[in-house]
Design a protein around this motif. Structure first.
Motif, mmCIF file in Angstrom:
data_model
loop_
_atom_site.group_PDB
_atom_site.id
_atom_site.type_symbol
_atom_site.label_atom_id
_atom_site.label_comp_id
_atom_site.label_asym_id
_atom_site.label_seq_id
_atom_site.Cartn_x
_atom_site.Cartn_y
_atom_site.Cartn_z
ATOM 1 N N ASP A 135 -0.145 0.027 -24.291
ATOM 2 C CA ASP A 135 -0.866 1.103 -24.801
ATOM 3 C C ASP A 135 0.186 2.294 -23.997
ATOM 4 O O ASP A 135 0.602 2.330 -23.100
ATOM 5 C CB ASP A 135 -2.204 1.518 -24.361
ATOM 6 C CG ASP A 135 -2.707 2.679 -24.749
ATOM 7 O OD1 ASP A 135 -3.315 2.832 -25.957
ATOM 8 O OD2 ASP A 135 -2.419 3.890 -24.091
ATOM 9 N N LYS A 136 0.753 3.005 -25.170
ATOM 10 C CA LYS A 136 1.785 4.305 -24.807
ATOM 11 C C LYS A 136 1.411 4.945 -23.655
ATOM 12 O O LYS A 136 2.221 5.272 -22.739
ATOM 13 C CB LYS A 136 1.977 5.144 -25.962
ATOM 14 C CG LYS A 136 2.920 6.168 -25.658
ATOM 15 C CD LYS A 136 3.553 6.898 -26.678
ATOM 16 C CE LYS A 136 4.608 8.002 -26.408
ATOM 17 N NZ LYS A 136 5.065 8.388 -25.264
ATOM 18 N N ARG A 137 -0.023 5.163 -23.555
ATOM 19 C CA ARG A 137 -0.470 6.121 -22.598
ATOM 20 C C ARG A 137 -0.343 5.553 -21.046
ATOM 21 O O ARG A 137 0.103 5.956 -20.187
ATOM 22 C CB ARG A 137 -1.945 6.506 -22.706
ATOM 23 C CG ARG A 137 -2.093 7.423 -23.843
ATOM 24 C CD ARG A 137 -3.742 7.722 -24.056
ATOM 25 N NE ARG A 137 -4.185 6.249 -24.400
ATOM 26 C CZ ARG A 137 -5.468 6.014 -24.723
ATOM 27 N NH1 ARG A 137 -6.088 6.679 -24.686
ATOM 28 N NH2 ARG A 137 -5.584 4.634 -25.283
ATOM 29 N N ILE A 138 -0.659 3.995 -21.112
ATOM 30 C CA ILE A 138 -0.422 3.281 -20.048
ATOM 31 C C ILE A 138 0.979 3.097 -19.646
ATOM 32 O O ILE A 138 1.447 3.170 -18.434
ATOM 33 C CB ILE A 138 -1.312 1.991 -20.003
ATOM 34 C CG1 ILE A 138 -2.752 2.382 -20.155
ATOM 35 C CG2 ILE A 138 -0.683 0.930 -18.945
ATOM 36 C CD1 ILE A 138 -3.625 0.895 -20.497
ATOM 37 N N ILE A 139 1.708 2.750 -20.587
ATOM 38 C CA ILE A 139 3.383 2.539 -20.219
ATOM 39 C C ILE A 139 3.757 3.813 -19.826
ATOM 40 O O ILE A 139 4.624 3.769 -18.856
ATOM 41 C CB ILE A 139 3.958 2.146 -21.504
ATOM 42 C CG1 ILE A 139 3.189 0.680 -21.800
ATOM 43 C CG2 ILE A 139 5.268 2.097 -21.409
ATOM 44 C CD1 ILE A 139 3.802 0.295 -23.389
#
Length: 89
Positions: free
Chosen positions: A50-54
């Motif tokens: 997930d972009k937010r996590i990455i």
């Protein structure tokens, strides 16, 4: 956002949890977990894609602050050397 089926349920909790760890301030336990989860991006069992996590886990400034905190604390040792080598810092 493309998320494998096994991470679709409660993804918001994962994002919130990792965000909480990324705000470790001087909490060495949160810092250690943040470093470990960030390092796990390169393992077989990765955090959700997930972009937010990455973005949180790849933040160079946060990882550098974590490095300083870990190296200045009793948690330092060969494990952390290996973790930071994997992270490239």
């Amino acid at each position: 956002m493309s998320v494998p089926w096994r991470f679709k349920t409660h993804l918001d909790l994962v994002v919130e949890f990792i965000h909480e760890l990324s705000c470790f301030d001087d909490d060495i336990v949160k810092c250690g977990w943040f470093v470990e989860i960030s390092r796990s991006r390169f393992d077989v069992y990765k955090p959700p894609n997930d972009k937010r996590i990455i973005d949180m886990l790849a933040d160079a400034e946060s990882l550098t602050m974590a490095l300083d905190l870990v190296l200045g604390n009793e948690l330092k040792g060969s494990y952390w050397d290996d973790a930071f080598m994997v992270l490239g810092i």
